[in-house]
Design an enzyme around this catalytic site. Structure first.
Site, mmCIF file in Angstrom:
data_model
loop_
_atom_site.group_PDB
_atom_site.id
_atom_site.type_symbol
_atom_site.label_atom_id
_atom_site.label_comp_id
_atom_site.label_asym_id
_atom_site.label_seq_id
_atom_site.Cartn_x
_atom_site.Cartn_y
_atom_site.Cartn_z
ATOM 1 N N TYR A 141 0.825 -1.211 0.000
ATOM 2 C CA TYR A 141 0.000 0.000 0.000
ATOM 3 C C TYR A 141 0.862 1.266 0.000
ATOM 4 O O TYR A 141 0.373 2.356 -0.289
ATOM 5 C CB TYR A 141 -0.949 0.029 1.208
ATOM 6 C CG TYR A 141 -2.036 -1.026 1.164
ATOM 7 C CD1 TYR A 141 -2.219 -1.844 0.052
ATOM 8 C CD2 TYR A 141 -2.892 -1.221 2.239
ATOM 9 C CE1 TYR A 141 -3.203 -2.814 0.011
ATOM 10 C CE2 TYR A 141 -3.889 -2.188 2.210
ATOM 11 C CZ TYR A 141 -4.032 -2.994 1.092
ATOM 12 O OH TYR A 141 -5.007 -3.955 1.058
ATOM 13 N N LYS A 187 3.340 -15.438 2.284
ATOM 14 C CA LYS A 187 3.223 -16.148 1.001
ATOM 15 C C LYS A 187 4.649 -16.455 0.555
ATOM 16 O O LYS A 187 5.102 -16.058 -0.527
ATOM 17 C CB LYS A 187 2.468 -15.253 0.003
ATOM 18 C CG LYS A 187 2.076 -15.918 -1.290
ATOM 19 C CD LYS A 187 0.953 -16.946 -1.146
ATOM 20 C CE LYS A 187 0.692 -17.638 -2.465
ATOM 21 N NZ LYS A 187 -0.137 -18.841 -2.339
ATOM 22 N N ASP A 219 -3.189 -18.174 1.825
ATOM 23 C CA ASP A 219 -4.367 -18.829 1.244
ATOM 24 C C ASP A 219 -4.913 -19.893 2.193
ATOM 25 O O ASP A 219 -6.128 -20.005 2.400
ATOM 26 C CB ASP A 219 -4.062 -19.420 -0.150
ATOM 27 C CG ASP A 219 -2.638 -19.942 -0.290
ATOM 28 O OD1 ASP A 219 -1.885 -19.886 0.704
ATOM 29 O OD2 ASP A 219 -2.273 -20.417 -1.372
ATOM 30 N N ASP A 243 -5.329 -6.692 5.866
ATOM 31 C CA ASP A 243 -6.524 -5.954 5.468
ATOM 32 C C ASP A 243 -7.631 -6.947 5.123
ATOM 33 O O ASP A 243 -8.780 -6.839 5.580
ATOM 34 C CB ASP A 243 -6.153 -5.098 4.238
ATOM 35 C CG ASP A 243 -7.237 -4.111 3.866
ATOM 36 O OD1 ASP A 243 -8.259 -4.049 4.569
ATOM 37 O OD2 ASP A 243 -7.063 -3.404 2.850
ATOM 38 N N ASP A 247 -11.006 -8.419 7.812
ATOM 39 C CA ASP A 247 -12.433 -8.318 7.479
ATOM 40 C C ASP A 247 -13.092 -9.691 7.499
ATOM 41 O O ASP A 247 -14.244 -9.829 7.918
ATOM 42 C CB ASP A 247 -12.639 -7.659 6.104
ATOM 43 C CG ASP A 247 -12.746 -6.144 6.225
ATOM 44 O OD1 ASP A 247 -12.248 -5.607 7.242
ATOM 45 O OD2 ASP A 247 -13.322 -5.506 5.323
#
Ligand code: NAD
Length: 356
Positions: A141, A187, A219, A243, A247
């Site tokens: 980001y 990852k 994942d 992020d 959620d």
């Protein structure tokens, strides 16, 4: 213990839920014999009205002086078309940057009384109690180069050892006061950033021999959060993965009015983590001023403040246990769809205080 707290009620229901959260903090202070120093400040739309800017210098100074900041919510419909620098939400970014809060903590906890509002089957979600620790100021980001040129676009994921080291230490410190388990999400089978992440987290783990470390690919983690959320205690991960996963974690618990959050920075000389505590929800103009808002997200943020900034675990537990008592009583606000007439914001706040 001296609790030195800045209170920024903000706008809309922010003022209503913060009033109840402060009452709960006062009740905890008196019940556990702490000395509470509360300071009030302006942020968001109310600050624009009174000072012309969403994040006044005076608020920045007060936040630096406080051990922890409790925030309601910001946002007023009248500013919806204002330029970005004149919008209440700019105040949020301002205070996060001023405090240097680099970790976002989302406690994810299911309450027995709300279990039917979870999208998962009851037996899967029952007893879930984890914290997702998201790195907040690095990664893709913020990385450069970034941009779009014609039909090509680029973003850059970048991390340095100090950025990973400090967030990993925060996760291990939190875990050492809980069930002593850290799941580090990356990852590393594909990304070099994740390989560095895994290396540094493993090195930090050596300083916390009583905490068990598990590495898990993002994942797989996304899948495990819905298959078996109970297995997690502290989950730590980089900005973008956090992020998305936070959620996913948030919906495990039900209504938005229930969700607390904490954004944490370095340590104060007193040993307290610098922290900004706020419910996840916004200022809800549709129900503002009607004494209808659920204050439990804000009250849960007080519990988070007691735990993370002040290390007061018994006090934090007293707050969450009181919230549970109120939820079990069924006297809750309209968003939680009570069987009988809904309780007001004030009644829920009072009931939590009474239960502490
Ligand atoms: P919102 O979270 O304010 O409201 C979304 C819906 O959830 C509304 O129907 C509202 O009534 C309901 N709701 C929210 N909190 C509730 C509570 N505690 N109890 C009961 N019901 C609740 O989101 P929005 O409507 O998209 O945004 C409204 C304003 O808030 C905007 O100006 C937005 O920019 C701002 N906002 C601020 C923050 C923040 O301060 N951190 C976060 C999100 C949105």
């Amino acid at each position: 213990m001296q609790l030195n707290v800045l209170v920024l009620p903000g706008d809309g229901i922010g003022t209503e839920v913060t009033r109840e959260a402060v009452r709960v903090l006062e009740r905890v202070a008196s019940r556990f014999s702490h000395s509470l120093k509360l300071t009030g400040g302006l942020l968001g739309g109310v600050a624009i009205h009174k000072t012309g800017t969403p994040f006044p210098d005076a608020t920045a100074a007060l936040a630096q002086d406080a051990d922890a900041t409790l925030l309601g919510a910001v946002g007023l419909p009248e500013f919806d078309n204002a330029p970005p620098s004149q919008r209440p939400e700019r105040g949020l970014l301002g205070i996060r940057a001023a405090l240097g809060v680099y970790a976002n903590l989302r406690p994810v906890r299911t309450y027995a009384a709300l279990i039917d509002s979870s999208p998962l089957k009851n037996h899967l979600v029952e007893g879930t109690d984890m914290i997702i620790v998201r790195e907040l100021t690095g990664g893709i980001y913020y990385g450069t180069p970034r941009g779009i040129e014609g039909d090509s676009a680029v973003n850059t994921m970048a991390y340095s050892r100090p950025e990973i080291d400090r967030i990993a230490r925060m996760a291990f410190e939190l875990a050492s006061k809980r069930r002593k388990k850290v799941a580090s999400v990356d990852k590393s089978n594909v990304l070099e950033c994740s390989q560095l992440w895994r290396k540094v987290v493993t090195e930090v783990a050596a300083d916390y021999p009583d905490v068990e470390l598990e590495h898990i690919l993002v994942d797989n983690c996304a899948m495990q959060l819905v298959l078996n959320p109970r297995r997690f205690d502290v989950v730590v991960t980089e900005n973008m993965f956090g992020d998305i996963l936070s959620d996913e974690g948030a919906v495990l618990a039900g209504s938005i009015g229930m969700l607390p959050s904490a954004s944490i920075g370095g340590k104060k000389p007193s040993g307290a983590w610098v922290g900004l505590y706020e419910p996840v929800h916004g200022s809800a103009p549709d129900i503002a001023g009607q004494n209808k808002a659920n204050p439990l997200g804000a009250i849960g943020s007080v519990a988070a403040m007691l735990e993370y900034s002040f290390g007061l675990l018994d006090e934090a537990k007293a707050v969450t246990a009181a919230m549970e008592t109120v939820l079990n009583s069924g006297r809750v606000t309209a968003d939680l769809k009570p069987a009988g007439p809904p309780a007001t914001t004030e009644q829920v706040g009072q009931a939590v205080c009474d239960a502490i």
